[in-house]
Write a protein that holds these residues in place. Structure first.
Motif, mmCIF file in Angstrom:
data_model
loop_
_atom_site.group_PDB
_atom_site.id
_atom_site.type_symbol
_atom_site.label_atom_id
_atom_site.label_comp_id
_atom_site.label_asym_id
_atom_site.label_seq_id
_atom_site.Cartn_x
_atom_site.Cartn_y
_atom_site.Cartn_z
ATOM 1 N N SER A 179 44.631 19.779 37.165
ATOM 2 C CA SER A 179 45.064 18.732 38.083
ATOM 3 C C SER A 179 44.902 19.126 39.542
ATOM 4 C CB SER A 179 46.540 18.382 37.813
ATOM 5 O OG SER A 179 47.353 19.529 38.061
ATOM 6 N N LYS A 180 44.762 20.407 39.798
ATOM 7 C CA LYS A 180 44.609 20.859 41.179
ATOM 8 C C LYS A 180 43.143 20.799 41.578
ATOM 9 C CE LYS A 180 48.623 23.924 41.164
ATOM 10 N NZ LYS A 180 49.117 25.309 41.395
ATOM 11 N N ASN A 181 42.934 20.523 42.845
ATOM 12 C CA ASN A 181 41.557 20.494 43.332
ATOM 13 C C ASN A 181 41.084 21.883 43.686
ATOM 14 O OD1 ASN A 181 42.874 21.064 45.769
ATOM 15 N ND2 ASN A 181 42.945 18.901 46.367
ATOM 16 N N ASN A 182 39.870 21.954 44.105
ATOM 17 C CA ASN A 182 39.269 23.251 44.428
ATOM 18 C C ASN A 182 39.545 23.681 45.859
ATOM 19 O OD1 ASN A 182 38.135 23.414 41.849
ATOM 20 N ND2 ASN A 182 36.314 22.252 42.504
ATOM 21 N N ASP A 183 40.436 22.968 46.538
ATOM 22 C CA ASP A 183 40.727 23.309 47.927
ATOM 23 C C ASP A 183 41.903 24.264 48.057
ATOM 24 O OD1 ASP A 183 38.678 21.620 48.663
ATOM 25 O OD2 ASP A 183 40.005 19.885 48.895
ATOM 26 N N ALA A 184 42.393 24.837 46.941
ATOM 27 C CA ALA A 184 43.534 25.751 47.009
ATOM 28 C C ALA A 184 43.129 27.021 47.745
ATOM 29 C CB ALA A 184 44.025 26.082 45.608
ATOM 30 N N THR A 185 44.012 27.458 48.618
ATOM 31 C CA THR A 185 43.735 28.665 49.413
ATOM 32 C C THR A 185 44.837 29.707 49.292
ATOM 33 O OG1 THR A 185 44.762 27.644 51.351
ATOM 34 C CG2 THR A 185 42.369 27.373 51.090
ATOM 35 N N GLY A 186 45.820 29.484 48.431
ATOM 36 C CA GLY A 186 46.921 30.428 48.295
ATOM 37 C C GLY A 186 46.763 31.296 47.066
ATOM 38 N N LEU A 187 47.880 31.900 46.639
ATOM 39 C CA LEU A 187 47.864 32.802 45.492
ATOM 40 C C LEU A 187 47.571 32.080 44.184
ATOM 41 C CD1 LEU A 187 50.945 35.040 46.385
ATOM 42 C CD2 LEU A 187 48.534 35.699 46.467
ATOM 43 N N GLU A 188 47.638 30.736 44.194
ATOM 44 C CA GLU A 188 47.374 30.005 42.959
ATOM 45 C C GLU A 188 45.908 30.066 42.552
ATOM 46 O OE1 GLU A 188 47.373 27.201 46.493
ATOM 47 O OE2 GLU A 188 48.682 28.748 45.669
ATOM 48 N N ILE A 189 45.043 30.567 43.418
ATOM 49 C CA ILE A 189 43.623 30.652 43.046
ATOM 50 C C ILE A 189 43.394 31.688 41.951
ATOM 51 C CG2 ILE A 189 42.875 29.924 45.349
ATOM 52 C CD1 ILE A 189 42.297 32.812 45.990
ATOM 53 N N PHE A 190 44.363 32.564 41.720
ATOM 54 C CA PHE A 190 44.210 33.579 40.676
ATOM 55 C C PHE A 190 44.605 33.053 39.303
ATOM 56 C CE2 PHE A 190 44.831 36.043 44.567
ATOM 57 C CZ PHE A 190 43.762 36.904 44.510
ATOM 58 N N ASN A 191 45.110 31.815 39.215
ATOM 59 C CA ASN A 191 45.583 31.306 37.933
ATOM 60 C C ASN A 191 44.454 30.934 36.983
ATOM 61 O OD1 ASN A 191 48.262 31.593 38.691
ATOM 62 N ND2 ASN A 191 48.415 29.504 39.504
ATOM 63 N N ASN A 192 43.257 30.672 37.509
ATOM 64 C CA ASN A 192 42.172 30.194 36.640
ATOM 65 C C ASN A 192 41.159 31.274 36.289
ATOM 66 O OD1 ASN A 192 41.167 30.486 39.181
ATOM 67 N ND2 ASN A 192 40.153 28.483 39.287
ATOM 68 N N ILE A 193 41.509 32.527 36.472
ATOM 69 C CA ILE A 193 40.591 33.592 36.069
ATOM 70 C C ILE A 193 41.136 34.394 34.893
ATOM 71 C CG2 ILE A 193 39.653 33.821 38.405
ATOM 72 C CD1 ILE A 193 41.340 36.324 38.730
ATOM 73 N N CYS A 194 42.383 34.101 34.484
ATOM 74 C CA CYS A 194 42.989 34.848 33.380
ATOM 75 C C CYS A 194 43.945 33.914 32.645
ATOM 76 C CB CYS A 194 43.736 36.075 33.914
ATOM 77 S SG CYS A 194 44.547 37.060 32.638
ATOM 78 N N PRO A 195 43.940 33.903 31.318
ATOM 79 C CA PRO A 195 44.831 32.997 30.585
ATOM 80 C C PRO A 195 46.301 33.389 30.679
ATOM 81 C CG PRO A 195 43.672 34.430 29.067
ATOM 82 C CD PRO A 195 43.066 34.675 30.413
ATOM 83 N N ILE A 196 46.595 34.597 31.117
ATOM 84 C CA ILE A 196 47.975 35.048 31.252
ATOM 85 C C ILE A 196 48.411 34.888 32.696
ATOM 86 C CG2 ILE A 196 49.520 37.022 31.032
ATOM 87 C CD1 ILE A 196 47.782 38.052 28.794
ATOM 88 N N ARG A 197 49.550 34.270 32.870
ATOM 89 C CA ARG A 197 50.030 33.983 34.215
ATOM 90 C C ARG A 197 50.685 35.224 34.808
ATOM 91 N NH1 ARG A 197 54.394 29.251 35.943
ATOM 92 N NH2 ARG A 197 54.427 29.738 38.178
ATOM 93 N N MET A 198 50.350 35.471 36.066
ATOM 94 C CA MET A 198 50.924 36.590 36.790
ATOM 95 C C MET A 198 51.625 36.059 38.035
ATOM 96 S SD MET A 198 49.984 39.136 34.902
ATOM 97 C CE MET A 198 50.322 40.552 35.939
ATOM 98 N N THR A 199 52.789 36.625 38.326
ATOM 99 C CA THR A 199 53.555 36.249 39.510
ATOM 100 C C THR A 199 53.464 37.367 40.531
ATOM 101 O OG1 THR A 199 55.077 34.933 38.175
ATOM 102 C CG2 THR A 199 55.812 35.571 40.384
ATOM 103 N N PHE A 200 53.081 37.026 41.758
ATOM 104 C CA PHE A 200 52.907 38.019 42.811
ATOM 105 C C PHE A 200 54.087 37.948 43.775
ATOM 106 C CE2 PHE A 200 48.729 36.699 41.360
ATOM 107 C CZ PHE A 200 48.104 37.916 41.118
#
Length: 889
Positions: free
Chosen positions: A825-846
């Motif tokens: 649902s998010k567009n490709n304009d994200a510039t924060g830490l959420e950009i790391f959510n789509n490179i790994c199926p496991i969610r990490m909190t920074f």
């Protein structure tokens, strides 16, 4: 009746009566061979240097002498059945302490025309540097030259791995040692080899080690490495797999100063010899009479490798079966190997029972055999007899000294050494010795029976001293090897005519000087003299007591105080392991209730800070059932979830016992002195325990004006199982009276969390948990993979590499899965830490204050992301993991 040489060699010395190849006639040996026994002279023992740099780190693993199961059952409350189970988990034991003493730690390199000897040895905190010093003789005494700082010389190169062995090779006819290279040196660790050229250093006279290059073997460990005597720049390396690599340094000598990554040439050797020995091990390799011929030894056979042509020719020249009926070939094996003599034809082999002298020109037919009678020898050295009988005052036995050889066999770990002398046949009736070059003599005879040689010079051969020593060995605890408490010889070197060693007036038949390195960090020398008989006089100045030596602890020489050991009272831990911690706490509470109470030291500010931290972390005190998986922000083990669940059920007054500040702690009385305690600081970031990432406390050994007491929260100072049991005892809970063992209680808690994990997380199809109290998820997997089921926010993974060394609470991990709908649902304009959510199926909190990335950072991120995703697509185990777990990347 006479027989041929091959028939005579079938009878080992010390095994049969009157062996045909033994020259032992008393009337003739004294008049023709000279004395062949060497005794240490106690009055000549002198300490050359004592330095911490000479002390090697403990080369022995802290393993008991007993088997692991026996050690556990005798030193802990573990039952015999449980101890055998623990032993089975760790697999076969590695209790071979002698393997750490398989190599001599001293290597000598003589500087021609200078009367100096360079002594090399491993040094450094991890034995990962080459240390050296210079020996010379002045005014009839040995002089040791070290650095101006009072320490030994060191190479600048560090290997970051312990050095297994150092091997040197002198350069013949090198000219003046002060202005040219002296020789070459290689040092190898378990997986790497490093080459140096040794230069004198010019006018300073201090040798310089110039690094030439190195080679790292990533997939196989190194067994042995050696130099070629004829071509000094040539060396070979033997690996544990049997592969042989040839290295020629001639091409890089003109580029000295540059570090080269040497590749070497792998010899295409096919080992087609098979024997009945199970899992044979490689021992070593040496150059033969030709620079392109090698003698390679294995525990069951010895091979001649001829690589003068493109195709290597391999032939078996010795095997364990050739010993005949005097050795059990099923259990016996070769344990030591060395080149014998300078001709390159002969080599010495030692098995568990026999010592063999072999000739490569006579395959499968030993020249000489001895029954050595030593316990597990591992070190073998061959010397010319003239070196051991140097500086003789009479030339009666000069011819015998030039023609004879001596094999020194023994073990640095067992402190047992024997000397085996051999040479050509006795003189003929005319009294002349046959020349080796004449071809008349094609065999060797044993010159007398083997004799003992004391390397340390501390052993006394009298019966009373031997009896006292045996009694002291038996007085040590059963699980402590007495050799750990004894000062051992870690390395040695023999000096003959190569250095004008100080000679004594009573050295009528000559002798040698032994330089030895002791485990206490002492470098000593002692004179040995040739004699007709063994000296059995009692040496009163030699102590027989077994004390801590350099293998156990390193202390300065000026430490004159007795060592004392401090014992910790671990009664609570002992009760916890036995499953009766609750009853032990009840007894302590009843005992202390009648005692006067000390003033409470709880700080209200600490109480407030702790409450804020717990509330910010999501803790609902006193309600363990409300603890959910929502607080999982990173991969978390089941054990961590159990600890959090326990902490959530504890009242605040008990948590104050686990977390506090240094200002509240009372100092502990130790040796009539108050000593402060030290704990880890609770991290500032909001998280639940156990705290994975945190810093150590900033304090010294004692509080001072410079280092004040910290106000930060520290802990836990008491473990959670102790607090949980104390809470049950105070509330009179029935769980405290059940008296379950710690293992049973942990298994029940594991089953409870796994039931929740079944509903909250999807599971992989990895191996099952074999535990009698565990909850199997096999019945729920069909429901888990059903397409109609809603997407679960967590993932349960079993780490198979932890099995069987860890409890299931540590090998099962729960991770939060990235919400695929939220990502799409998010567009490709994200510039924060959420950009790391789509490179790994496991969610990490920074835990970071970073909000947005700039254009440069995003460009670098896109490049790295493309490489990372490409790596994921080509990595089959990762794709199999996603497919098996129904995860999408």
């Amino acid at each position: 009746m006479d027989f041929n040489q091959g028939w005579k060699s079938k009878f080992p010395i010390n095994t049969v009566f009157k062996p045909p190849l033994l020259a032992s006639d008393p009337s003739s040996s004294k008049s023709q061979l000279g004395p062949l026994i060497f005794n240490a002279k106690p009055d000549s023992q002198t300490e050359l240097l004592s330095s911490p740099s000479l002390v090697s780190p403990p080369v022995l693993p802290p393993l008991p002498q007993l088997s692991l199961s026996r050690f556990l059952s005798t030193s802990s409350p573990v039952t015999p059945s449980a101890s055998y189970k623990i032993e089975a988990l760790f697999g076969p034991e590695q209790t071979d302490a002698a393997s750490g003493f398989a190599h001599n730690r001293l290597q000598f390199l003589c500087c021609p025309d200078t009367g100096k000897v360079i002594v090399f040895f491993p040094t450094g905190a991890n034995s990962d540097q080459i240390g050296f010093l210079i020996l010379s003789v002045g005014d009839g005494m040995f002089n040791v030259k070290i650095g101006e700082d009072g320490d030994v010389f060191r190479s600048k190169k560090r290997f970051y791995q312990p050095i297994v062995r150092i091997v040197v090779n002198s350069i013949p006819d090198s000219g003046n040692c002060m202005s040219s290279s002296v020789g070459y040196l290689l040092a190898y660790t378990m997986y790497s080899v490093h080459w140096f050229v040794v230069r004198s250093g010019g006018n300073s006279g201090i040798p310089v080690l110039v690094f030439l290059g190195s080679k790292v073997f990533k997939t196989c460990s190194i067994v042995h490495a050696c130099w070629c005597p004829e071509l000094p720049e040539l060396s070979v390396v033997l690996l544990e797999s049997g592969n042989i690599f040839l290295f020629d340094l001639e091409g890089i000598l003109h580029e000295v100063g540059l570090e080269h990554n040497l590749k070497g040439t792998r010899l295409r050797v096919l080992w087609n010899y098979t024997s009945g020995s199970k899992s044979p091990k490689w021992l070593g390799c040496e150059f033969s009479w030709h620079p392109k011929m090698l003698i390679v030894a294995r525990s069951d056979a010895v091979f001649l490798v001829d690589f003068r042509s493109e195709q290597c020719i391999v032939s078996c020249i010795a095997n364990i079966e050739m010993s005949g009926s005097y050795s059990s070939t099923e259990k016996d094996r070769f344990v030591a190997f060395s080149r014998a003599g300078s001709d390159g034809f002969h080599f010495a082999l030692a098995s568990n029972k026999l010592l063999l002298l072999c000739d490569m020109r006579k395959p499968l037919n030993p020249v000489l055999q001895w029954s050595h009678g030593l316990h597990r020898p591992c070190c073998i050295n061959v010397f010319e007899l003239s070196k051991l009988r140097s500086n003789s005052k009479q030339d009666t036995y000069e011819h015998a000294s030039k023609l004879g050889f001596c094999i020194l066999l023994g073990s640095l770990w067992n402190c047992e050494w024997s000397l085996f002398c051999y040479g050509p046949p006795l003189p003929d009736a005319r009294g002349s010795f046959p020349s080796k070059a004449s071809g008349i003599c094609d065999s060797f005879y044993a010159w007398g029976l083997p004799s003992e040689l004391s390397l340390s010079g501390h052993e006394c051969g009298s019966g009373s001293c031997l009896f006292k020593e045996e009694c002291l060995k038996k007085s040590s605890p059963q699980w402590v090897d007495w050799r750990r408490k004894r000062e051992l010889v870690l390395g040695f070197g023999i000096l003959g005519s190569d250095l004008s060693s100080p000679a004594s007036d009573d050295d009528e038949y000559g002798g040698f000087t032994l330089i030895r390195l002791m485990s206490s960090g002492k470098l000593e020398y002692q004179r040995y003299s040739a004699s007709w008989d063994v000296t059995r006089s009692c040496q009163k100045d030699v102590g027989l007591s077994l004390v801590d030596n350099g293998l156990c602890s390193v202390v300065e020489d000026d430490y004159k105080f007795p060592k004392r050991f401090k014992y910790l009272k671990l009664d609570n831990l002992y009760s916890f392991l036995n499953g009766n911690l609750a009853s032990a706490l009840e007894a302590k509470i009843k005992k202390t209730s009648s005692c006067p109470k000390e003033k409470e030291s709880f700080d209200p500010t600490c109480h407030v800070a702790l409450c804020k931290m717990l509330k910010a972390s999501g803790f609902q005190l006193g309600s363990p059932s409300t603890l959910a998986f929502d607080d999982i922000h990173s991969p978390t083990t089941i054990g961590e979830i159990i600890l959090r669940k326990k902490c959530a059920g504890l009242p605040m007054e008990l948590l104050l016992l686990a977390f506090s500040s240094y200002s509240e702690f009372l100092e502990v009385l130790l040796d009539q002195k108050k000593v402060p305690l030290e704990f880890l600081v609770v991290p500032e970031t909001v998280q639940l325990q156990p705290f994975v990432l945190r810093e150590s406390s900033l304090r010294s050994n004692k509080w001072s004006n410079k280092v004040h007491r910290s106000d930060a929260l520290v802990g836990p100072v008491l473990p959670v199982p102790f607090l949980s049991t104390l809470h049950q005892v105070r509330d009179g809970s029935s769980e405290a009276s059940v008296g379950l063992s710690s293992e049973a209680e942990l298994s029940l808690q594991f089953g409870e969390v796994m039931q929740v994990a079944t509903k909250m997380a999807m599971s992989d199809s990895g191996p099952e948990v074999h535990d009698e109290h565990a909850i199997s998820l096999a019945d729920d997997r069909e429901e888990t993979w059903t397409a109609s089921q809603p997407e679960k926010p967590f993932f349960l993974n079993h780490i198979g590499s932890f099995k069987p060394y860890a409890h299931p609470v540590c090998s099962h991990m729960v991770s939060k899965v990235v919400d695929s709908k939220a990502i799409s649902s998010k567009n490709n304009d994200a510039t924060g830490l959420e950009i790391f959510n789509n490179i790994c199926p496991i969610r990490m909190t920074f835990h970071s204050s970073q909000q947005d990335f700039g254009s440069k950072e995003l460009a670098i991120y896109n490049i790295l992301k493309g490489q990372y995703l490409k790596r994921q697509e080509s990595f089959d185990p990762y794709q199999d993991f996603l497919s098996r777990c129904k995860l999408q990347n």
